[in-house]
Enzyme design. Sequence first.
Site, short mmCIF file in Angstrom:
data_model
loop_
_atom_site.label_atom_id
_atom_site.label_comp_id
_atom_site.label_asym_id
_atom_site.label_seq_id
_atom_site.Cartn_x
_atom_site.Cartn_y
_atom_site.Cartn_z
N LYS A 138 -8.18 13.82 4.79
CA LYS A 138 -7.25 12.68 4.73
C LYS A 138 -6.26 12.86 5.86
CE LYS A 138 -6.28 14.07 0.46
NZ LYS A 138 -6.39 12.90 -0.39
N ARG A 139 -5.45 11.84 6.13
CA ARG A 139 -4.38 12.02 7.11
C ARG A 139 -3.49 13.18 6.69
NH1 ARG A 139 -3.83 8.20 11.49
NH2 ARG A 139 -1.84 9.24 11.79
N HIS A 192 0.80 -1.23 0.00
CA HIS A 192 0.00 0.00 0.00
C HIS A 192 0.83 1.27 0.00
CE1 HIS A 192 -3.96 -1.87 0.91
NE2 HIS A 192 -3.20 -2.79 1.48
N THR A 238 -8.51 6.62 -1.61
CA THR A 238 -9.86 6.07 -1.72
C THR A 238 -10.88 7.17 -1.41
OG1 THR A 238 -9.54 5.26 0.52
CG2 THR A 238 -9.37 3.64 -1.24
N LYS A 295 1.12 14.41 1.00
CA LYS A 295 -0.25 14.70 0.54
C LYS A 295 -0.42 16.19 0.24
CE LYS A 295 -2.26 10.86 3.21
NZ LYS A 295 -2.93 9.96 2.24
N LYS A 332 -14.62 8.21 -3.14
CA LYS A 332 -15.86 8.50 -2.41
C LYS A 332 -16.39 9.87 -2.81
CE LYS A 332 -13.87 5.76 1.23
NZ LYS A 332 -12.90 5.81 2.34
C1 NBG Z 1 -2.50 3.71 2.08
C2 NBG Z 1 -2.12 4.62 0.91
C3 NBG Z 1 -3.35 5.09 0.17
C4 NBG Z 1 -4.22 3.91 -0.21
C5 NBG Z 1 -4.53 3.07 1.03
C6 NBG Z 1 -5.32 1.84 0.70
C7 NBG Z 1 -1.02 3.00 3.90
C8 NBG Z 1 0.26 2.36 4.26
N1 NBG Z 1 -1.28 3.13 2.62
O1 NBG Z 1 -2.97 5.78 -0.99
O2 NBG Z 1 -1.37 5.71 1.40
O3 NBG Z 1 -5.42 4.33 -0.79
O4 NBG Z 1 -3.33 2.64 1.64
O5 NBG Z 1 -4.69 1.08 -0.27
O6 NBG Z 1 -1.79 3.37 4.76
#
Ligand code: NBG
Length: 812
Positions: free
Chosen positions: A546-547, A363, A654, A552, A658
């Site tokens: 988002k985080r 991920h 994701t 980002k 949404k």
């Molecule tokens: C996160 C990514 C996102 C991705 C999500 C689900 C982690 C390690 N990765 O871009 O930063 O959408 O995983 O795949 O949290």
Amino acid sequence: MDLRYKLGLRPLGVTPAEFEQDLLSNLYYRRGTTVESASPQDAYHTLARTVRDRLAERRARTAAAQFAANPRWVYYLSAEYLLGRQLEQNMLYSNTGDLAAAAIKTLRLQPEEVAALDVEQGLGNGGLGRLAACLLDAMASLDIPAVGYGIRYDYGIFKQSFIDGVQSEQPDDWAVLGNPWEFRAPDDRQNVFFYGHTEPTGDGRTRWVPGEIVVGEPSHMLVPGYGTETVNIIRLWRARGSEESFNLGLFSAGRYAEAVQDAVRAENISKVLYPDDSTELGRELRLKQQYFLVSCSLRDIIRRFQMRNRDWDTFPEKNVVQLNDTHPVLAIPELMRLLVDEHGLGWGRAWSITRRTFAYTCHTLLPEALETWPVPMIERLLPRHLEIIYQINQDLLIEVDSRFEGDPDRLRRMSLIQEEPERRVRMAHLAVAGTTAVNGVAQLHSRLLAETTLRDFADLWPDKFHNVTNGVSARRFVRLANPELSSLISSALGGDGWINDLDRLIGLEALADDTGFLDRWRAIKRANKVRLGLGDPDSLTDVMVKRFHEYKRQQLNLLHVITLYHRIKNDPRRESAPRTVLFAGKAAPAYHAAKAIIRLINALAATIEADPVVAPLLKVVFPPNYNVTLAELIIPAADLSEQISLAGKEASGTGNMKLALNGALTIGTLDGANIEIRDRVGAENFFLFGLDTAQAAELRAGGYRPRDYYERDDELRAAIDAINAGVFGGVGQEVAGALLDWDEYLTLADYRAYVDCQDQVEAAWRDQTSWTRKSLLNTARSGFFSADRTVRDYMAQIWRADPVRVPPACEQ
Ligand code: NBG
């Protein structure tokens, strides 16, 4: 015969009177109270139980059908699940919403009042944990026999509040009032070993003599499918001291702390979710968590396998275990240990079984998020696993050497053990070596994985590498979160079949020029903004949720807001469309740079708010404690979706999906799944800006100098100077400094393109009909981003499991 009776189940009533009767009986017999004296908590728990009972009955039938089929099981191993609230979902999925609303009034309460007591299950950090929840939802809805395994943390992701604009973290004691959705299953507890040493057994095997034994106690929650009978489960492990961990002798002697010290140490393993999704924290405890999850889950999987099967060689035919990122990758050496040491299989046979059982999803591309563990730590905590990892490594290096003779550099790069600057185990390499399939989470990400991060492995095993683009649950993020839009869509498409077949949204295209329909579409967006209640519902609602992470680039958005602020101040009469810029998200508690950005945004919001010239046109809002519940309120209200990471850094995203599904237009870079969103919704309905991956790499390689951009661009310089001059309450100098001096994520390089693109956004917004048309087309063309499609892709490429249909209760 009616399957309910075969299973010995009492049929649950479906009329309002029967539902009310069940509710009252739960109130009396489970809460031990009466209508007259029931508290809101009594009402909530009673309602939850009554709804749960409907699902539990389906669960019983599901388990019976699945075990009878002896299918190939899909097991999802994940350290995180961000499930969100359960009550409304479970009412929808059990079709009890109306029954519940009527019955709850009997308790003289409003349904919304009771629903508000439902607690978000926040056992994850961000996208990775929410993806896990969306995939489980899709698997159940597609009748796939699946179990999610995870950890039942006592404390979930911290609660965020702001004190003078600074993020402050409070523990999330989420289950303190009881969790009505949970079934405890102490019968299925498992022992987990730690520390100690290994020794030969005499018959050629190895025995691990542990130094500590911890008990894993499972509980499960129901994962219902929508529009089907299937109810799967998610099984979460909680750490407990073993019987010996309580020292009665010490306790009797009054040495209370010492008496429970071992039990406390054991229970700490599942105490808290690590609030950091990119760097290591708490090191040894985190490694313990990972092994704890893996060890309990694999023993449980083997227990389930042995209920119906004898022949170990059929294990990979009957089980596929998907590893969600590297956190559960110790499952690979653990299964080897179980097969070789505990079940007496030979190494080669065990390795063939292991490799064919596991698959791995990566991920990230951030090097700091690719886990490695110090060799001495693994040796101390898991001595047998280190031996097994060494053996796997030896076999791997022999295979590499025979394929690419005389390439010591390649051996060094591919080894499971990193040698410099200290010896560490590379979990991603172990993951690739020990699985049949490896996948990234969006096309670009999967390509970059194979071309860069895992390139040597892609050379060796090209067929192992796959792409499975992420998807989201439209059931939760459209149907539940945006009920008005959902009704409109259903009326336009002649039914609600789109909820389980999201490609049908394309039918909305036919209405793209129907001005009456567009007006209704826009009115719902406006109503959602009113419901959110965070700004003028007629302003452009510009959302970045988002985080917080520098890659980002919330800081890029912030620079744009300062630029707008300056433009309005410099020319108060200029034509500009009112905008509400909404930020929400948490920063890892130890991530100082991200927290500095949060603080600066809050300071900026306050400065603007206090400025009578700017305030009518520009507003910055930052609701604290972004979580699934808040996402469900914000996303339906968004006009503009900010997806502005530096190209090549966001694996997928994701939230972007949404937001598009809820009719927000994206402003974004060519990163992660943005690329696929743009391909589908159409370039003319997407605001693209910025460097692409190749350009970003080139710029970095050529000696990037952020100061050059600052010096060349008047608006950029003014924005950064304003921060440094203390215009925003004297905070943020470190943010400005980091950008000018190093700017890891090329924020300044993308600034001009971004600001110009935002000008195009504003121009587009002025034509509301055209904007609404684009909004509609975003929804219509985003059906691909359904988690159901993601699960089908996993099925076709990796899992190859068959659905098991659960017969309805009344079937003969
Ligand atoms: C996160 C990514 C996102 C991705 C999500 C689900 C982690 C390690 N990765 O871009 O930063 O959408 O995983 O795949 O949290």
